[in-house]
Design a protein around this motif. Structure first.
Motif, PDB file in Angstrom:
ATOM      1  N   LYS A 165      78.073  61.897  85.368  1.00 55.58           N
ATOM      2  CA  LYS A 165      78.056  60.663  85.562  1.00 55.58           C
ATOM      3  C   LYS A 165      78.719  59.677  84.903  1.00 55.58           C
ATOM      4  O   LYS A 165      77.840  58.856  84.163  1.00 55.58           O
ATOM      5  N   ALA A 166      79.983  59.735  84.511  1.00 57.88           N
ATOM      6  CA  ALA A 166      80.656  58.089  83.682  1.00 57.88           C
ATOM      7  C   ALA A 166      80.212  57.550  84.425  1.00 57.88           C
ATOM      8  O   ALA A 166      80.587  56.168  84.348  1.00 57.88           O
ATOM      9  N   ILE A 167      80.803  57.293  86.453  1.00 54.20           N
ATOM     10  CA  ILE A 167      80.996  55.633  87.259  1.00 54.20           C
ATOM     11  C   ILE A 167      79.676  56.271  87.819  1.00 54.20           C
ATOM     12  O   ILE A 167      79.691  57.285  88.526  1.00 54.20           O
ATOM     13  N   GLY A 168      79.008  55.308  88.736  1.00 59.21           N
ATOM     14  CA  GLY A 168      78.519  54.861  89.693  1.00 59.21           C
ATOM     15  C   GLY A 168      78.320  53.188  90.422  1.00 59.21           C
ATOM     16  O   GLY A 168      79.248  52.734  90.323  1.00 59.21           O
ATOM     17  N   PRO A 169      77.649  53.830  91.402  1.00 57.81           N
ATOM     18  CA  PRO A 169      77.608  51.696  92.058  1.00 57.81           C
ATOM     19  C   PRO A 169      76.763  50.990  90.959  1.00 57.81           C
ATOM     20  O   PRO A 169      75.477  50.894  90.550  1.00 57.81           O
ATOM     21  N   ALA A 179      81.551  51.429  89.144  1.00 59.90           N
ATOM     22  CA  ALA A 179      82.162  51.443  87.272  1.00 59.90           C
ATOM     23  C   ALA A 179      81.141  51.838  86.150  1.00 59.90           C
ATOM     24  O   ALA A 179      79.611  53.010  87.013  1.00 59.90           O
ATOM     25  N   PRO A 181      78.149  52.380  83.111  1.00 55.20           N
ATOM     26  CA  PRO A 181      77.249  51.249  82.686  1.00 55.20           C
ATOM     27  C   PRO A 181      77.861  49.932  81.929  1.00 55.20           C
ATOM     28  O   PRO A 181      78.729  50.848  81.579  1.00 55.20           O
TER      29      PRO A 181
END
Lengths: 577, 159
Positions: A165-169, A179, A181
Motif C-alpha cells: 500500500k505504498a501508493i493510492g488515489p 501517489a 501519502p
C-alpha cells in the motif's frame, strides 16, 4: 455451479452464474477491449472502455462488473458501443502526453494499442493537461503521473498482492493522483521496489529506472574491464523481448548477445546462487545445532528484504545473513576474480542482468561495499537488456548458443531453480540432505515446494530429523507466514520467501506482459534448465570447491562472513513525519 | 510544504485519546478524522500517522480519505478567511478570474491556507449581494465589484 444462457452478439453463450459478461464473452472467444480491468485483481468499471449494450438497459454497461443473467442479450460492438469507446479513449488521450515515439512503453503500451485498435486518428477534445515532472527519487521505479490514466491497476497490485500500500488515489476530481501519502517522493514511502506496478501499468506512468546509459558508458571505456552476470530467471524470459514464446530457454543466445554488446566476461549469477546454498545451508545447520534463531528465512529477494525491514523489523534476526547471489557475485568479482586475473578492482565494472527492479535498490545499499568497492556497479532489468540489444541491432533469434566464461560461469541446476518460487528451498534441501545425512539424495525433485500455490508447506526427513519448511511468494503471502510465525515461533525451521508472484520469473523487471499463464510457462522452462544440467546439486559445483580451497577457506568462515554476509536495518514506516 | 505550528501538548493528548478509542477499527476512519478535524481545526501529519497506526489502516488510505473530502483540512485555518462567492451572478461577473489570481499570486486553492497562515480561501455560493458581484467577504467585511488587480490591495489590509 448453475449455468445461465445469454446471447452475445447474436450467439448463444453458456456461462456460470456469478460470472461477468466480460468473462463469459472471453470464454466464448469474443474480445471486449479493456483498460482498467486486470484479471482477478481489478474489476471496478472505472474506465468505461469495456462497455456493452444490453437489451432493456437505459445506458451502456461496463461488462467487467456486469453479472451474466438468464436470457440477457448483449452487443459488444454496436455502433453506440464503438462510439462510446472512442469518446472515452479520445478523452483519455486529450490529457495524455502524445510522445509515444519517445516513450519507454512504445510498443508495449495498452493505451497506444487501444487507440490503434479503435482506429482513432484524431482527438476531438482539447482540455487541461496534468503535466508535471516525473518522480525519479527511487533507484528502481519512476513515476510519471502525466501518463497516468487512473486505472488503479498499480494500486490493486500494491495492496492486494503485495500488501504494501505504498501508493493510492489522493485528492479528487481532476486533481486525483496515484501517489504515496502526502505526495511524498516514492523513495520516502514504504515502497519496497518490487516493480509489480510497472508490470501492470498500461502506460508509461510507472516504469523501471533505466540504467542502460551507465552500462553503455562503461562498455565504451577502454580502461574498464566490464563483466556481466545473468540472474537465473533471465535465461527463460529475455527471448520474449524478441517475440519468442514464453517459456523459451535462451541461455546460450543470451550469453552470445552479451558478448556482442562488448562485455569482457559473461558470468552467471547461478554460480553465486550455488554459493548461497552452501553458505545458507551451513548457516541453517549451524542454527539448528547450536540453538540459533529459528525459523531462518531466505534473504535473496531484495523487495522482500525491504518489506521485512519496514513491516516486521522485530523479525530481522530470523533472516539469513547471506547476501543475495547478485551481491555475492559482485563481492567475489572484485576480490577473488580480480586477484586471479590480476586486474585492479577499481577498474572492474560489474553489471547484473536481473528480472528485478528492487535489485537496483539493493546494489545501492551503502553496506554492499565489503571489498572496498561497490559490489555491483549497474543493474539492468530483462527489459533494459532487451532494449539495449535492439539498439545494438543484435538479431537475437539468429545468434549461436555460446557457453559462459570460466570460472564464475560454472553452475548447477540447483542455482538455476532460484528463478522460480520454491527453487531456493529445493536447492537448499538437495544440499542440506546430503550434508546432514552423508547419504546421496534418493530423488532430486521436491515437487511439494514447486508451483504457483501461494504458501507451500512441506516436511522433510533428514535421516530422522524432521525439517518443517514453508515457501511463500508475493509479499501478501509473506505477511501471512510471518504473522503465523509470530503466533507460533516453532512452526517452521526454514522459510523461503520471494517478493514476486511465481518468484523471479514473475519479477518486476521482466518482459511485459507478465501474466499468471506466462509465469507458469517460465517456471516450466526453469525446471527444464535444471533437468538438462549435468550437475544439479550446489555442493557438486567444482568451481565452488576450488573457491573454498583457494580463497574462502570453509563455509561461513571469517572471510566468507566479511564478503558474503550482511546485516539488516529496521526501517520505521514514515519515520520522517 | 510548510509544517504548521505544533499543537499544544494538552490538545495533542486529547487527539491521542480520540484516536485510541478507535484502536483496531479501520471502519472508524472517517468518524475519527471528523472528530479530530472538529477538535483540532485541522489534521496535522503526525496525528494522521497515529490514526493510521492505531486503526490499522495504511497511511496511503488515510491521506486519500483526507484529501478526498472537502471537510478535512491539512493546515490550520488562516488568521483571515476569504469567502469568495461563486454564485451565478458573481460567476458571470468574474469570480473565476479572482480564483485564478489568488492561485497565481498567493498559491491559494479553494479550501486551502497560505503557507504563512495568513489567509484561508473558501468558495461559497451567494452572499446575497448579487448586484455587487463579484463579491468577496474577508472575515466580516464585504468587498463589492472586486477586480483581480485590486485584490492585492484589499488583502494587504488584513495582517
Amino acid at each position: 455451479m448453475a449455468k445461465v444462457t445469454l446471447t452475445i452478439d447474436g450467439r448463444k453463450v453458456e456461462a456460470e452464474r456469478g460470472m461477468t459478461v466480460l468473462e463469459a464473452a472471453r470464454l466464448a472467444g469474443i474480445n471486449i477491449p479493456t483498460l482498467c480491468y486486470l484479471e482477478n485483481l481489478n474489476a471496478i468499471g472505472a474506465c468505461r472502455v469495456c462497455v456493452v449494450e444490453v437489451k432493456g438497459a437505459k445506458a451502456l454497461q461496463a461488462s467487467c462488473v456486469l453479472p451474466v443473467a438468464e436470457g440477457m442479450e448483449v452487443w459488444t460492438n454496436s455502433r453506440a458501443v464503438r462510439a462510446s469507446r472512442r469518446t472515452t479513449v479520445e478523452l483519455l488521450l486529450s490529457d495524455h502526453p502524445t510522445e509515444c515515439t519517445t516513450c519507454i512503453r512504445n510498443g508495449t503500451c495498452e493505451l497506444q494499442a487501444l487507440a490503434e485498435s479503435l482506429g482513432i486518428r484524431r482527438v476531438r477534445f482539447e482540455g487541461e493537461k496534468h503535466g508535471g515532472v516525473p518522480d525519479e527519487s527511487s533507484p528502481s521505479i519512476v513515476r510519471d503521473n502525466a501518463k497516468c490514466v487512473l486505472c488503479r491497476r498499480c494500486v490493486a497490485v500494491c495492496e492486494k498482492v503485495q500488501s504494501v500500500k505504498a501508493i493510492g488515489p489522493q485528492e479528487r476530481g481532476f486533481e486525483t493522483a496515484i501517489a504515496p501519502p502526502f505526495e511524498l517522493p516514492l523513495a520516502d514511502s514504504v515502497c519496497v521496489n518490487c516493480g509489480q506496478c510497472t508490470l501492470v501499468c498500461p502506460t508509461g506512468a510507472l516504469h523501471e529506472h533505466d540504467d542502460s546509459e551507465l552500462v553503455w558508458a562503461a562498455l565504451a571505456d577502454p580502461g574498464k574491464h566490464v563483466v556481466v552476470q545473468t540472474a537465473p530467471a533471465t535465461r527463460v524470459t529475455v527471448g520474449e523481448m524478441f517475440g519468442m514464446p514464453p517459456g523459451s530457454v535462451v541461455t546460450g543466445k543470451m550469453v552470445a548477445a552479451l558478448r556482442r554488446l562488448g562485455f569482457d566476461r559473461v558470468f552467471d549469477t547461478d554460480f553465486t546462487a550455488d554459493l548461497t546454498i552452501i553458505e545458507e545451508g551451513y548457516e541453517l545447520v549451524h542454527r539448528l545445532q547450536e540453538g540459533g534463531v529459528l525459523p531462518m528465512i531466505t534473504s535473496c529477494s531484495p523487495g522482500w528484504i525491504k518489506f521485512i525491514e519496514t513491516f516486521f523489523p522485530d523479525m530481522l534476526p530470523n533472516l539469513s545473513t547471506c547476501k543475495s547471489p547478485q551481491q555475492m557475485f559482485g563481492a567475489l568479482a572484485k576480490t577473488y576474480y580480480a586477484r586471479k586475473v590480476g586486474i585492479d578492482p577499481a577498474d572492474i565494472f560489474v553489471v547484473s542482468i536481473m528480472p528485478c527492479t528492487a535489485k537496483k535498490f539493493e546494489a545501492r545499499r551503502p553496506e554492499m561495499t565489503d571489498s572496498g568497492y561497490p559490489d555491483i556497479d549497474a543493474v539492468l532489468t530483462t527489459r533494459e537488456l532487451g532494449r539495449m540489444l535492439k539498439e545494438a541491432g543484435v538479431v537475437f533469434d539468429a545468434l549461436p548458443e555460446e557457453p559462459y566464461d570460466d570460472p564464475l560461469g560454472v553452475s548447477t541446476g540447483a542455482g538455476a531453480i532460484f528463478g522460480a518460487t520454491g527453487g531456493v528451498m529445493e536447492a537448499a534441501l538437495r544440499t542440506a540432505y546430503e550434508v546432514v545425512t552423508g547419504k546421496t539424495l534418493p530423488a532430486l525433485d521436491f515437487q511439494s515446494v514447486r508451483g504457483m500455490e501461494g504458501i507451500k508447506e512441506a516436511t522433510v526427513n533428514l535421516d530422522g530429523t524432521e525439517l518443517r519448511v514453508v515457501v511463500a511468494h508475493t509479499l501478501g503471502n509473506a505477511r501471512k507466514v510471518l504473522e503465523a510465525v509470530r503466533v507460533d515461533p516453532g512452526r517452521y525451521h526454514f522459510i523461503e520467501i520471494m517478493a514476486c508472484p511465481g518468484g523471479c520469473i514473475g519479477g518486476g523487471g521482466q518482459p511485459i506482459p507478465t501474466t499468471d499463464e506466462i509465469r507458469k510457462k517460465r517456471i516450466e522452462a526453469i525446471y527444464r534448465v535444471d533437468r538438462d544440467m549435468p550437475l544439479r546439486k550446489s555442493h557438486d559445483n567444482p568451481v565452488i570447491k576450488v573457491l573454498y580451497q583457494e580463497f574462502l577457506g570453509e563455509p561461513n568462515s571469517h572471510k566468507a562472513h566479511e564478503l558474503l554476509h550482511t546485516h539488516y536495518q529496521p526501517r520505521y514506516q514514515y519515520a520522517q513525519l | 510544504m510548510a509544517q504548521a505550528a505544533a499543537l499544544s501538548p494538552a490538545l495533542r493528548e486529547e487527539a491521542s485519546e480520540i484516536i485510541g478509542s478507535y484502536r483496531g477499527q479501520p471502519s472508524g476512519l472517517i468518524q475519527v478524522l471528523s472528530r479530530l478535524q472538529e477538535k483540532l481545526g485541522y489534521l496535522p501529519r503526525d496525528v494522521l500517522k497515529e490514526v493510521a497506526d492505531t486503526l490499522g489502516v495504511s497511511l496511503t488510505e488515510v491521506y486519500g480519505v483526507v484529501t478526498f473530502y472537502a471537510l478535512f483540512t491539512l493546515k490550520p485555518r488562516g488568521r483571515h478567511t476569504i469567502n469568495l462567492c461563486k454564485g451565478t451572478a458573481c460567476y458571470v461577473r468574474g469570480a473565476a478570474q479572482l480564483i485564478e489570481r489568488l492561485k497565481k499570486d498567493y498559491g491559494l486553492k479553494p479550501g486551502d491556507t497560505t503557507d504563512d497562515g495568513r489567509y484561508t480561501l473558501e468558495v461559497i455560493r451567494c452572499l446575497g449581494a448579487c448586484g455587487l458581484g463579484p463579491a468577496i467577504m474577508i472575515d466580516k467585511d464585504v468587498h463589492a465589484r472586486v477586480k483581480p488587480e485590486k485584490l492585492g490591495e484589499i488583502l494587504s489590509r488584513y495582517e
